[in-house]
Scaffold this active site. Structure first.
Site, PDB file in Angstrom:
ATOM      1  N   LYS A  34       0.838  -1.203   0.000  1.00  0.00           N
ATOM      2  CA  LYS A  34       0.000   0.000   0.000  1.00  0.00           C
ATOM      3  C   LYS A  34       0.867   1.245   0.000  1.00  0.00           C
ATOM      4  O   LYS A  34       2.023   1.234   0.465  1.00  0.00           O
ATOM      5  CB  LYS A  34      -0.959   0.043   1.204  1.00  0.00           C
TER       6      LYS A  34
ATOM      7  N   VAL B 282      10.913  -4.481   3.528  1.00  0.00           N
ATOM      8  CA  VAL B 282      10.687  -4.658   4.966  1.00  0.00           C
ATOM      9  C   VAL B 282      10.909  -3.309   5.661  1.00  0.00           C
ATOM     10  O   VAL B 282      11.886  -2.615   5.362  1.00  0.00           O
ATOM     11  CB  VAL B 282      11.668  -5.721   5.529  1.00  0.00           C
ATOM     12  N   ALA B 283       9.991  -2.938   6.571  1.00  0.00           N
ATOM     13  CA  ALA B 283      10.079  -1.649   7.274  1.00  0.00           C
ATOM     14  C   ALA B 283      10.227  -0.502   6.281  1.00  0.00           C
ATOM     15  O   ALA B 283      11.015   0.425   6.469  1.00  0.00           O
ATOM     16  CB  ALA B 283      11.228  -1.645   8.295  1.00  0.00           C
TER      17      ALA B 283
ATOM     18  N   GLY C 164       7.453   1.299   4.905  1.00  0.00           N
ATOM     19  CA  GLY C 164       6.316   2.222   4.835  1.00  0.00           C
ATOM     20  C   GLY C 164       5.282   1.788   3.804  1.00  0.00           C
ATOM     21  O   GLY C 164       4.427   2.572   3.398  1.00  0.00           O
TER      22      GLY C 164
ATOM     23  N   GLY D 233       4.595  -6.200   6.082  1.00  0.00           N
ATOM     24  CA  GLY D 233       4.236  -7.136   7.160  1.00  0.00           C
ATOM     25  C   GLY D 233       2.728  -7.305   7.234  1.00  0.00           C
ATOM     26  O   GLY D 233       2.218  -8.419   7.434  1.00  0.00           O
TER      27      GLY D 233
ATOM     28  N   ASP E 229      -2.773  -1.455   9.674  1.00  0.00           N
ATOM     29  CA  ASP E 229      -2.916  -1.503   8.209  1.00  0.00           C
ATOM     30  C   ASP E 229      -3.446  -2.833   7.692  1.00  0.00           C
ATOM     31  O   ASP E 229      -3.632  -2.989   6.489  1.00  0.00           O
ATOM     32  CB  ASP E 229      -1.542  -1.350   7.525  1.00  0.00           C
TER      33      ASP E 229
HETATM   34  O1  C5P Z   1      -0.760  -0.901  14.368  1.00  0.00           O
HETATM   35  P1  C5P Z   1       0.665  -1.175  14.056  1.00  0.00           P
HETATM   36  O2  C5P Z   1       1.183  -2.393  14.757  1.00  0.00           O
HETATM   37  O3  C5P Z   1       0.963  -1.197  12.612  1.00  0.00           O
HETATM   38  O4  C5P Z   1       1.459   0.050  14.654  1.00  0.00           O
HETATM   39  C1  C5P Z   1       2.852   0.030  14.840  1.00  0.00           C
HETATM   40  C2  C5P Z   1       3.239   1.217  15.698  1.00  0.00           C
HETATM   41  O5  C5P Z   1       3.059   2.425  14.953  1.00  0.00           O
HETATM   42  C3  C5P Z   1       2.405   1.399  16.947  1.00  0.00           C
HETATM   43  O6  C5P Z   1       2.927   0.659  18.006  1.00  0.00           O
HETATM   44  C4  C5P Z   1       2.518   2.883  17.185  1.00  0.00           C
HETATM   45  O7  C5P Z   1       3.756   3.204  17.779  1.00  0.00           O
HETATM   46  C5  C5P Z   1       2.551   3.454  15.776  1.00  0.00           C
HETATM   47  N1  C5P Z   1       1.230   3.876  15.294  1.00  0.00           N
HETATM   48  C6  C5P Z   1       0.659   5.012  15.799  1.00  0.00           C
HETATM   49  N2  C5P Z   1      -0.572   5.430  15.354  1.00  0.00           N
HETATM   50  C7  C5P Z   1      -1.214   4.735  14.380  1.00  0.00           C
HETATM   51  C8  C5P Z   1      -0.650   3.563  13.854  1.00  0.00           C
HETATM   52  C9  C5P Z   1       0.589   3.159  14.323  1.00  0.00           C
HETATM   53  O8  C5P Z   1       1.224   5.672  16.675  1.00  0.00           O
HETATM   54  N3  C5P Z   1      -2.395   5.161  13.951  1.00  0.00           N
END
Ligand code: C5P
Length: 322
Positions: A30, A119-120, A122, A126, A160
């Site tokens: 994405k 990986v990582a 953006g 994952g 996501d």
């Molecule tokens: O939800 P996900 O595991 O992808 O999020 C990874 C990290 O990204 C979260 O632990 C948080 O630190 C940050 N995050 C956030 N606000 C969001 C989505 C992700 O702060 N809306």
């Protein structure tokens, strides 16, 4: 989410072979065409108003019935598979545990994951693998989990992941996990430049956002203008409203990306943008021909890995059942 295989299994001449059942799922990367980020909530997550688009860069996952859990990951040369978490932290393992618990069965299967999504990077690689694992196991275990339950499990696995299931183009709210499809008059053509210098940690980019914007509004920037531009099908109109509140923090952590964004625009891109929390950069082009010209220009300038992809494309899809 596509549960019916798009094509049959070719070359099947014997009535039944002895290989264990398997399901092959493809899931898409994405990009965020609009990423409005509000001030952190009490739970630490940030409220988002985002427009996701799935683009034609894919991971593929084959789940096979087995007596133990095993996840083997490999990928394209530019993908740093060593950076994929191992053991119980692996998102495919987490997805397996979640669905198995819900279905009250053993969390066992053999997974082969082929990654083309950085990986990582953006681009929710994952999350794509998590969505693919949910869909593959649901089919392998003949669970026929209702869509709303699959989406709820996806949201538990990551913000996501629900979008990775549905694909296309969608508005994301909440922490990104509440997804609603939006009209899109694409296709749009993107040049994708994965970082040669490693990934960026999403939590680190959000932390940098908090440091740089201590007075951020609770409400994220609305996506209305982006949604309007999508409906026109005009790359210039879309390019003018692409928006990413994580771009500044990502550039602060990785100043080299600013140069890359400039170069892509000099090579003829309508607009360059950091993808989500970065460091992958994406460039909107006027047409497929223009996209390949921008890609060639960037390669000529020394950028080793430059991909071209169109969007929107479907989310996770079963491609083969064996
Ligand atoms: O939800 P996900 O595991 O992808 O999020 C990874 C990290 O990204 C979260 O632990 C948080 O630190 C940050 N995050 C956030 N606000 C969001 C989505 C992700 O702060 N809306």
């Amino acid at each position: 989410m596509g549960r019916e295989p798009a094509r049959g299994r070719p070359g099947m001449v014997t009535p039944k072979d002895r290989r264990p059942p398997s399901v092959d799922v493809r899931a898409s990367a994405k990009i965020n065409l609009h990423l409005g980020v509000g001030a952190a909530r009490d739970d630490g997550f940030h409220p988002l108003e985002t427009v996701y688009q799935a683009i034609g860069l894919h991971d593929e996952l084959v789940a096979t019935e087995a007596d133990a859990l095993r996840v083997v990951t490999h990928g394209a040369a530019y993908v740093d598979v060593d950076a994929v978490p191992a053991g119980a932290d692996n998102i495919v393992a987490r997805a397996t545990a979640l669905l198995a618990t819900r279905l009250d069965r053993a969390a066992v299967a053999d997974f082969l994951v082929h990654k083309e999504i950085p990986v990582a990077g953006g681009m929710a690689g994952g999350s794509a693998d998590a969505a693919a694992a949910l869909l593959a196991l649901d089919r392998l275990w003949d669970a026929q989990t209702p869509d709303d339950e699959l989406l709820a499990m996806a949201a538990e696995l990551g913000s996501d992941v629900p979008f990775a299931l549905i694909g296309g183009t969608a508005l994301g709210t909440g922490r990104g996990e509440v997804v609603t499809p939006v009209a899109d008059s694409g296709p749009w053509w993107w040049v994708v430049v994965p970082s040669a210098a490693g990934g960026l940690s999403t939590p680190a980019v959000y932390r940098r956002f908090d440091e740089m914007f201590p007075g951020a509004d609770a409400q994220p920037a609305p996506a209305d203008r982006l949604v309007e531009a999508l409906a026109t099908g005009d790359p210039q109109r879309l390019g003018a409203v692409l928006h990413n509140d994580l771009q500044e923090p990502a550039l602060d952590l990785r100043p080299d990306l600013a140069d890359l964004l400039d170069r892509g625009e000099t090579e003829g891109a309508v607009r360059g943008l950091v993808s989500g929390s970065g460091p992958t950069c994406v460039f909107l082009a006027e047409s497929p021909t223009a996209a390949h010209a921008v890609a060639a220009g960037l390669r000529g300038g020394g950028q080793e890995v430059v991909l071209v992809a169109a969007g929107p494309v479907p989310g996770a899809q079963v491609v083969e059942v064996g």
